[in-house]
Design a protein around this motif. Structure first.
Motif, PDB file in Angstrom:
ATOM      1  N   ALA A  89     -14.819  -3.105   8.784  1.00  0.00           N
ATOM      2  CA  ALA A  89     -16.265  -3.022   9.004  1.00  0.00           C
ATOM      3  C   ALA A  89     -17.026  -3.775   7.919  1.00  0.00           C
ATOM      4  N   GLY A  90     -18.104  -4.419   8.317  1.00  0.00           N
ATOM      5  CA  GLY A  90     -18.944  -5.120   7.350  1.00  0.00           C
ATOM      6  C   GLY A  90     -20.091  -5.813   8.058  1.00  0.00           C
ATOM      7  N   PRO A  91     -21.333  -5.455   7.719  1.00  0.00           N
ATOM      8  CA  PRO A  91     -22.491  -6.066   8.401  1.00  0.00           C
ATOM      9  C   PRO A  91     -22.609  -7.554   8.105  1.00  0.00           C
ATOM     10  N   PHE A  92     -23.111  -8.282   9.092  1.00  0.00           N
ATOM     11  CA  PHE A  92     -23.283  -9.728   8.971  1.00  0.00           C
ATOM     12  C   PHE A  92     -24.542 -10.112   9.735  1.00  0.00           C
ATOM     13  N   ILE A  93     -25.367 -10.944   9.152  1.00  0.00           N
ATOM     14  CA  ILE A  93     -26.580 -11.445   9.817  1.00  0.00           C
ATOM     15  C   ILE A  93     -26.324 -12.903  10.192  1.00  0.00           C
ATOM     16  N   GLY A 113     -22.338  -2.464   2.585  1.00  0.00           N
ATOM     17  CA  GLY A 113     -21.435  -2.479   3.727  1.00  0.00           C
ATOM     18  C   GLY A 113     -20.216  -3.355   3.527  1.00  0.00           C
ATOM     19  N   ASN A 114     -20.353  -4.434   2.752  1.00  0.00           N
ATOM     20  CA  ASN A 114     -19.255  -5.389   2.603  1.00  0.00           C
ATOM     21  C   ASN A 114     -18.491  -5.276   1.288  1.00  0.00           C
ATOM     22  N   LEU A 115     -19.087  -4.622   0.289  1.00  0.00           N
ATOM     23  CA  LEU A 115     -18.423  -4.531  -1.008  1.00  0.00           C
ATOM     24  C   LEU A 115     -18.298  -3.095  -1.495  1.00  0.00           C
TER      25      LEU A 115
END
Length: 258
Positions: A89-93, A113-115
């Motif tokens: 899982a990890g948000p991305f724009i 969310g990513n780290l």
């Protein structure tokens, strides 16, 4: 792999789903995680249970610290130890923006969310892995993340993932003596339904941007994760692995003058 418990974050759909199915095929009990995709998560849970392994689905947003702790605790209470942790899982724009155009809330969500979320989830499982002398931790990055190159218009996401590169390498060294390996997989630009497809299903398709000539698939990524999780892969740790068909995601992009 039979009886090992694997937690895959963001696994109701996409690359996480394909990874969950692949590890279930290897005999692992599976903990699925979702934020909004409840229906997809429970449908997948039923599919995995029919494969003869245990499976649960847990709602949690890993960028929210309280959810992070709840996720680890719920999995351990329901399935026992967490032997394999896949931080998918990890948000991305996707929209290209200069750093100055991000809101403070978006910056924090991307970093957490990513780290930070991945780091905290790792922290939750380490004690149990150490006590058993065995563990596998997989992080997700992006192509060429290990080079820490500039990625204009992706500043926050790139900063979080390249920070995770350093953490991956450090944690791998610290935990190697305890039988725990820590690696990062870096998928190419795998989009849409291809994230859940097999290599065979995409083999006849063309992709003009990828040097390999075909688009990537979920199986391309999941099979590498499965290999890294095997008991015999204990000598492979601290690695950053591009699974991109030769694609460089940090392609030059010239912003048009206004």
């Amino acid at each position: 792999m039979k009886g090992k418990v694997a937690l895959i974050t963001g696994s109701a759909k996409g690359l996480g789903k394909r990874t969950a199915l692949t590890l279930a095929e290897q005999g692992c009990d599976i903990a699925l995680n979702y934020v909004h995709s409840e229906a997809e998560a429970y449908t997948l849970q039923e599919q995995i249970e029919r494969m003869g392994v245990r499976c649960i689905a847990v709602q949690a947003d890993i960028s929210v610290f309280e959810d992070n702790e709840k996720l680890a605790r719920t999995v351990q209470e329901a399935l026992g130890s967490i032997d394999i942790l896949v931080n998918n899982a990890g948000p991305f724009i996707r929209e290209r923006r200069r750093f100055s155009e991000y809101t403070k809330e978006e910056i924090l969500a991307l970093i957490n969310g990513n780290l930070v979320g991945a780091m905290l989830l790792d922290h939750h499982v380490l004690e149990g892995m150490r006590s058993r002398g065995w563990g596998r931790i997989i992080h997700f990055g992006f192509g060429h993340a290990g080079e820490s190159r500039a990625w204009p218009h992706r500043a926050v996401y790139a900063a979080a993932k390249t920070g995770l590169v350093s953490f991956t390498k450090t944690l791998a060294v610290e935990e190697a003596a305890f039988g725990i390996t820590v690696n990062m997989v870096c998928p190419g630009d795998i989009r849409g339904d291809n994230k859940e497809k097999s290599i065979e299903e995409v083999s006849g398709l063309e992709d003009g941007e990828t040097p390999r000539g075909r688009p990537g698939s979920g199986e391309d990524v999941a099979r590498v994760i499965s290999f890294l999780c095997q008991p015999g892969s204990d000598f492979i740790t601290g690695n950053i692995m591009d699974i991109s068909g030769g694609l460089d995601p940090i392609r030059p992009w010239i912003e048009p003058r206004s």
